[in-house]
Design a protein around this motif. Structure first.
Motif, PDB file in Angstrom:
ATOM      1  N   LEU A 257       0.802  -1.224   0.000  1.00 35.63           N
ATOM      2  CA  LEU A 257       0.000   0.000   0.000  1.00 35.63           C
ATOM      3  C   LEU A 257       0.835   1.274   0.000  1.00 35.63           C
ATOM      4  CD1 LEU A 257      -2.806  -1.020   2.535  1.00 35.63           C
ATOM      5  CD2 LEU A 257      -2.737  -1.296   0.049  1.00 35.63           C
TER       6      LEU A 257
ATOM      7  N   GLY B  13      -2.177   2.558  -2.500  1.00 35.48           N
ATOM      8  CA  GLY B  13      -3.417   1.810  -2.351  1.00 35.48           C
ATOM      9  C   GLY B  13      -4.600   2.528  -2.971  1.00 35.48           C
TER      10      GLY B  13
ATOM     11  N   ASP C 283      -8.668  -0.023   0.231  1.00 32.78           N
ATOM     12  CA  ASP C 283      -7.530  -0.153   1.149  1.00 32.78           C
ATOM     13  C   ASP C 283      -7.593   0.928   2.222  1.00 32.78           C
ATOM     14  OD1 ASP C 283      -6.299  -2.298  -0.322  1.00 32.78           O
ATOM     15  OD2 ASP C 283      -5.685  -0.796  -1.801  1.00 32.78           O
TER      16      ASP C 283
END
Length: 443
Positions: free
Chosen positions: A58, A73, A77
């Motif tokens: 991420l 991300g 996320d």
């Protein structure tokens, strides 16, 4: 409206060693501390959180600088790791921020900027601010004043938030935004935007924002209207907030147990030490300590129960034992196996712990709110050990003389009911001391 630029400060800016002597925190509601924390220590507590996000793919290093983290991300996320869930919960529960707390760094920053001795609460929290394009829910950007301090003793001005950025932040890259001075007027007069505090809102609605570098911190009153600015950049903003109160007020149950081992001991910690002093050779098991803190136990019968939704007695006791171990005030040894084959740990005082217990028992209570809880508790614990009970009673009576004199005065803003309560509490404490000392003090 104020956006920090070269030569322009939002709020009052201070450096370590420059406390708020002119009352800027009281006037503005917030105070910037520039480079008041060791940058390497801040990076150390940031690294585990960044590593956890990197493991999920991420974030990645940002080309904008070593103290920035590029967000890679998406919306889902961000929703999974929004404040109060995901990695932010893990960060709090695993005490990743501990290096900033346990040796007093955070508390000393607060005291140096505020100019008041302080105590930390345990309600530390981490906050992420993803770039605007990945934000899952803009309704979280509503300007607000905090309410956690309502569970404390004293007013909002006796409590604080210390916001510590773990990454470099530009003014409109997820920074904090304040309505300067809003704590002195009705908060509902100020905009509570639901679309985020961006450059337009800063210009049109009177928000103040600033940029920060790793090592900076922001001290603010919990009752000032604040929000987070829209993150218009590509990098993830990471910050952690520490909360606490002035040290001249008793810690409420909601405060929990701070992991600052340089901070003055809480009543719970001191009670554990005094209990261990009643059986210095045999020690106490954790189960026995639990019984003592139960509502009918030696300690629990005097101390009020935590309010619903706050830490339970077992949570507070467990943290107190761990902190006392970290302080070096107690030690733990294995007790011989019992008849059922179960081994138990016993806790014993170290020399430092014994001295701390004696000092706590001998120190008179100066807070009226604790006269009918802590004073009887100290007397009961002193009788169970080898403390100088007669000396305790004499010193507490001398303290009551001063408290009784002040109880007849009327501080500004205090009504007659509270003044009567103060006088009655002092008289009640005298009765308790007379009962405890009738067979002890040679009159």
């Amino acid at each position: 409206m104020n956006i920090e630029a070269p030569g322009v400060e939002a709020g009052f800016s201070a450096r370590m060693g420059s406390p708020d002597r002119d009352g800027s925190l009281e006037r503005d509601g917030w105070l910037i501390g520039r480079q008041v924390l060791p940058a390497e220590l801040v990076r150390r507590v940031r690294q585990p959180l960044v590593a956890a996000l990197q493991a999920e793919g991420l974030v990645e290093p940002s080309p904008a600088g070593a103290d920035r983290v590029r967000w890679t991300g998406g919306v889902e996320d961000a929703r999974r790791h929004r404040n109060g869930s995901g990695v932010t919960t893990w960060y709090r529960d695993e005490l990743v921020f501990l290096p900033l707390v346990q040796d007093g760094h955070i508390r000393r920053v607060v005291e140096d900027l505020w100019g008041r001795p302080s105590l930390l609460w345990a309600n530390t929290a981490a906050f992420l601010k993803v770039p605007d394009a990945s934000s899952p829910d803009r309704s979280e950007w509503i300007g607000h004043a905090d309410g956690w301090q309502d569970a404390g003793i004293g007013g909002p001005g006796d409590h604080f938030d210390l916001w510590v950025p773990l990454t470099d932040i530009g003014p409109c890259e997820g920074s904090l935004a304040f309505h300067t001075g809003s704590h002195r007027e009705r908060a509902d007069r100020y905009p509570r935007t639901s679309h985020g505090v961006g450059p337009v809102q800063v210009a049109d609605e009177g928000w103040d924002v600033a940029g920060y570098a790793v090592g900076d911190a922001v001290l603010f009153r919990p009752d000032i209207v604040h929000s987070s600015a829209v993150n218009t950049g590509p990098d993830l903003r990471i910050a952690v907030v520490f909360r606490g109160q002035a040290a001249d007020l008793p810690l409420p149950p909601a405060a929990g147990m701070s992991w600052d081992r340089t901070q003055a001991m809480s009543t719970t910690e001191s009670c554990v030490l005094a209990l261990l002093a009643t059986r210095p050779d045999d020690g106490w098991t954790y189960r026995e300590l639990m019984f003592a803190f139960a509502p009918a136990g030696m300690v629990g019968r005097y101390l009020p129960l935590p309010s619903p939704g706050q830490l339970s007695r077992s949570d507070v006791l467990s943290q107190a034992v761990d902190i006392l171990m970290a302080r070096g005030a107690i030690t733990r040894t294995d007790r011989a196996a019992r008849y059922d084959g179960a081994g138990l740990h016993s806790y014993f005082l170290t020399e430092a712990g014994r001295q701390a217990a004696e000092e706590w028992l001998a120190t008179p209570t100066r807070l009226v709110a604790e006269l009918m809880t802590v004073v009887p508790l100290r007397l009961a614990l002193a009788r169970g050990g080898s403390a100088d009970l007669a000396g305790m009673i004499r010193s507490q009576l001398a303290c009551l003389d001063h408290l009784e004199e002040s109880a007849h005065q009327r501080p500004p803003g205090e009504d007659g009911i509270r003044r009567s309560w103060r006088r009655a509490t002092v008289r009640g404490c005298r009765d308790v001391l007379a009962t405890a000392g009738s067979a002890t003090i040679d009159r």
